[in-house]
Design a protein around this motif. Structure first.
Motif, short mmCIF file in Angstrom:
data_model
loop_
_atom_site.label_atom_id
_atom_site.label_comp_id
_atom_site.label_asym_id
_atom_site.label_seq_id
_atom_site.Cartn_x
_atom_site.Cartn_y
_atom_site.Cartn_z
N ALA A 1 0.83 -1.21 0.00
CA ALA A 1 0.00 0.00 0.00
C ALA A 1 0.86 1.26 0.00
N VAL A 2 1.92 1.25 0.77
CA VAL A 2 2.84 2.40 0.80
C VAL A 2 3.49 2.59 -0.57
N ALA A 3 3.88 1.50 -1.19
CA ALA A 3 4.50 1.58 -2.52
C ALA A 3 3.52 2.14 -3.55
N ILE A 4 2.28 1.71 -3.50
CA ILE A 4 1.27 2.22 -4.43
C ILE A 4 1.01 3.70 -4.19
N TRP A 5 0.94 4.11 -2.93
CA TRP A 5 0.70 5.51 -2.58
C TRP A 5 1.80 6.41 -3.17
N HIS A 6 3.03 5.93 -3.15
CA HIS A 6 4.17 6.72 -3.62
C HIS A 6 4.42 6.58 -5.13
N ASP A 7 3.58 5.84 -5.82
CA ASP A 7 3.72 5.66 -7.26
C ASP A 7 3.06 6.85 -7.97
N PRO A 8 3.77 7.53 -8.85
CA PRO A 8 3.18 8.68 -9.56
C PRO A 8 1.94 8.33 -10.38
N ARG A 9 1.82 7.06 -10.79
CA ARG A 9 0.63 6.66 -11.56
C ARG A 9 -0.64 6.71 -10.72
N ALA A 10 -0.50 6.81 -9.41
CA ALA A 10 -1.67 6.82 -8.52
C ALA A 10 -2.32 8.20 -8.46
N TRP A 11 -1.66 9.21 -9.00
CA TRP A 11 -2.14 10.58 -8.88
C TRP A 11 -2.25 11.23 -10.25
N ALA A 12 -3.35 11.96 -10.47
CA ALA A 12 -3.61 12.59 -11.76
C ALA A 12 -2.54 13.61 -12.12
N GLY A 13 -1.97 14.26 -11.12
CA GLY A 13 -0.94 15.26 -11.38
C GLY A 13 0.43 14.64 -11.68
N GLY A 14 0.56 13.35 -11.46
CA GLY A 14 1.84 12.69 -11.69
C GLY A 14 2.84 12.92 -10.56
N VAL A 15 2.41 13.67 -9.55
CA VAL A 15 3.25 13.94 -8.38
C VAL A 15 2.54 13.36 -7.17
N VAL A 16 3.29 12.65 -6.34
CA VAL A 16 2.70 11.96 -5.19
C VAL A 16 1.95 12.94 -4.31
N GLY A 17 0.68 12.62 -4.07
CA GLY A 17 -0.16 13.42 -3.18
C GLY A 17 -0.80 14.63 -3.83
N GLU A 18 -0.46 14.92 -5.07
CA GLU A 18 -1.04 16.08 -5.75
C GLU A 18 -1.99 15.61 -6.84
N GLY A 19 -3.08 16.33 -6.98
CA GLY A 19 -4.09 15.94 -7.96
C GLY A 19 -5.04 14.93 -7.35
N THR A 20 -5.95 14.46 -8.17
CA THR A 20 -6.93 13.50 -7.68
C THR A 20 -6.40 12.08 -7.84
N PRO A 21 -6.87 11.17 -6.99
CA PRO A 21 -6.46 9.77 -7.13
C PRO A 21 -6.97 9.20 -8.46
N THR A 22 -6.16 8.36 -9.06
CA THR A 22 -6.53 7.74 -10.33
C THR A 22 -7.16 6.36 -10.09
N GLY A 23 -7.64 5.77 -11.16
CA GLY A 23 -8.18 4.41 -11.08
C GLY A 23 -7.13 3.41 -10.61
N PHE A 24 -5.87 3.68 -10.96
CA PHE A 24 -4.76 2.83 -10.52
C PHE A 24 -4.72 2.75 -9.00
N LEU A 25 -4.87 3.89 -8.34
CA LEU A 25 -4.87 3.90 -6.88
C LEU A 25 -6.10 3.20 -6.33
N TRP A 26 -7.27 3.53 -6.86
CA TRP A 26 -8.52 2.99 -6.32
C TRP A 26 -8.61 1.47 -6.47
#
Length: 84
Positions: free
Chosen positions: A26-51
Protein backbone atom coordinates in the motif's frame (compact mmCIF):
# COMPACT_ATOMS: atom_id res chain seq x y z
CA UNK A 1 -14.74 -30.31 11.99
CA UNK A 2 -11.42 -29.89 13.74
CA UNK A 3 -8.30 -28.82 11.87
CA UNK A 4 -5.01 -30.45 12.59
CA UNK A 5 -2.59 -28.28 14.52
CA UNK A 6 -0.33 -28.12 11.47
CA UNK A 7 -3.06 -26.73 9.21
CA UNK A 8 -4.23 -24.36 11.90
CA UNK A 9 -0.69 -23.02 12.29
CA UNK A 10 -0.41 -22.68 8.50
CA UNK A 11 -3.62 -20.59 8.41
CA UNK A 12 -2.37 -18.35 11.21
CA UNK A 13 0.87 -17.90 9.29
CA UNK A 14 -1.00 -16.94 6.12
CA UNK A 15 -3.01 -14.37 8.09
CA UNK A 16 0.16 -12.92 9.59
CA UNK A 17 1.96 -12.89 6.25
CA UNK A 18 -0.94 -10.95 4.76
CA UNK A 19 -0.51 -8.21 7.38
CA UNK A 20 3.25 -8.07 6.75
CA UNK A 21 3.08 -7.82 2.95
CA UNK A 22 -0.01 -5.81 1.99
CA UNK A 23 0.57 -2.67 4.08
CA UNK A 24 4.07 -2.40 2.57
CA UNK A 25 2.52 -2.74 -0.89
CA UNK A 26 0.00 0.00 0.00
CA UNK A 27 2.84 2.40 0.80
CA UNK A 28 4.50 1.58 -2.52
CA UNK A 29 1.27 2.22 -4.43
CA UNK A 30 0.70 5.51 -2.58
CA UNK A 31 4.17 6.72 -3.62
CA UNK A 32 3.72 5.66 -7.26
CA UNK A 33 3.18 8.68 -9.56
CA UNK A 34 0.63 6.66 -11.56
CA UNK A 35 -1.67 6.82 -8.52
CA UNK A 36 -2.14 10.58 -8.88
CA UNK A 37 -3.61 12.59 -11.76
CA UNK A 38 -0.94 15.26 -11.38
CA UNK A 39 1.84 12.69 -11.69
CA UNK A 40 3.25 13.94 -8.38
CA UNK A 41 2.70 11.96 -5.19
CA UNK A 42 -0.16 13.42 -3.18
CA UNK A 43 -1.04 16.08 -5.75
CA UNK A 44 -4.09 15.94 -7.96
CA UNK A 45 -6.93 13.50 -7.68
CA UNK A 46 -6.46 9.77 -7.13
CA UNK A 47 -6.53 7.74 -10.33
CA UNK A 48 -8.18 4.41 -11.08
CA UNK A 49 -4.76 2.83 -10.52
CA UNK A 50 -4.87 3.90 -6.88
CA UNK A 51 -8.52 2.99 -6.32
CA UNK A 52 -8.26 -0.51 -7.77
CA UNK A 53 -5.21 -1.19 -5.62
CA UNK A 54 -6.98 0.16 -2.53
CA UNK A 55 -9.81 -2.29 -3.26
CA UNK A 56 -7.35 -5.16 -3.83
CA UNK A 57 -5.42 -4.42 -0.65
CA UNK A 58 -8.58 -4.04 1.44
CA UNK A 59 -10.03 -7.32 0.18
CA UNK A 60 -6.73 -9.14 0.72
CA UNK A 61 -6.43 -7.86 4.29
CA UNK A 62 -10.02 -8.87 5.04
CA UNK A 63 -9.54 -12.37 3.62
CA UNK A 64 -6.17 -12.76 5.33
CA UNK A 65 -7.67 -11.68 8.65
CA UNK A 66 -10.52 -14.17 8.29
CA UNK A 67 -8.06 -16.97 7.46
CA UNK A 68 -5.90 -16.05 10.46
CA UNK A 69 -8.90 -16.04 12.80
CA UNK A 70 -10.04 -19.42 11.49
CA UNK A 71 -6.53 -20.76 12.04
CA UNK A 72 -6.44 -19.46 15.62
CA UNK A 73 -9.86 -20.96 16.33
CA UNK A 74 -8.74 -24.24 14.76
CA UNK A 75 -5.61 -24.26 16.94
CA UNK A 76 -7.69 -23.77 20.09
CA UNK A 77 -10.19 -26.44 19.01
CA UNK A 78 -7.38 -28.92 18.29
CA UNK A 79 -6.08 -28.42 21.84
CA UNK A 80 -9.51 -29.23 23.28
CA UNK A 81 -10.20 -32.19 20.98
CA UNK A 82 -10.77 -35.49 22.83
CA UNK A 83 -7.97 -38.00 22.70
CA UNK A 84 -5.14 -35.46 22.57
Amino acid sequence: MVLSRGWALFLVGVGGWTWVIWPRFAVAIWHDPRAWAGGVVGEGTPTGFLWIHVLLIGASLAIGSAVGVLGARGWRAARRAPGR
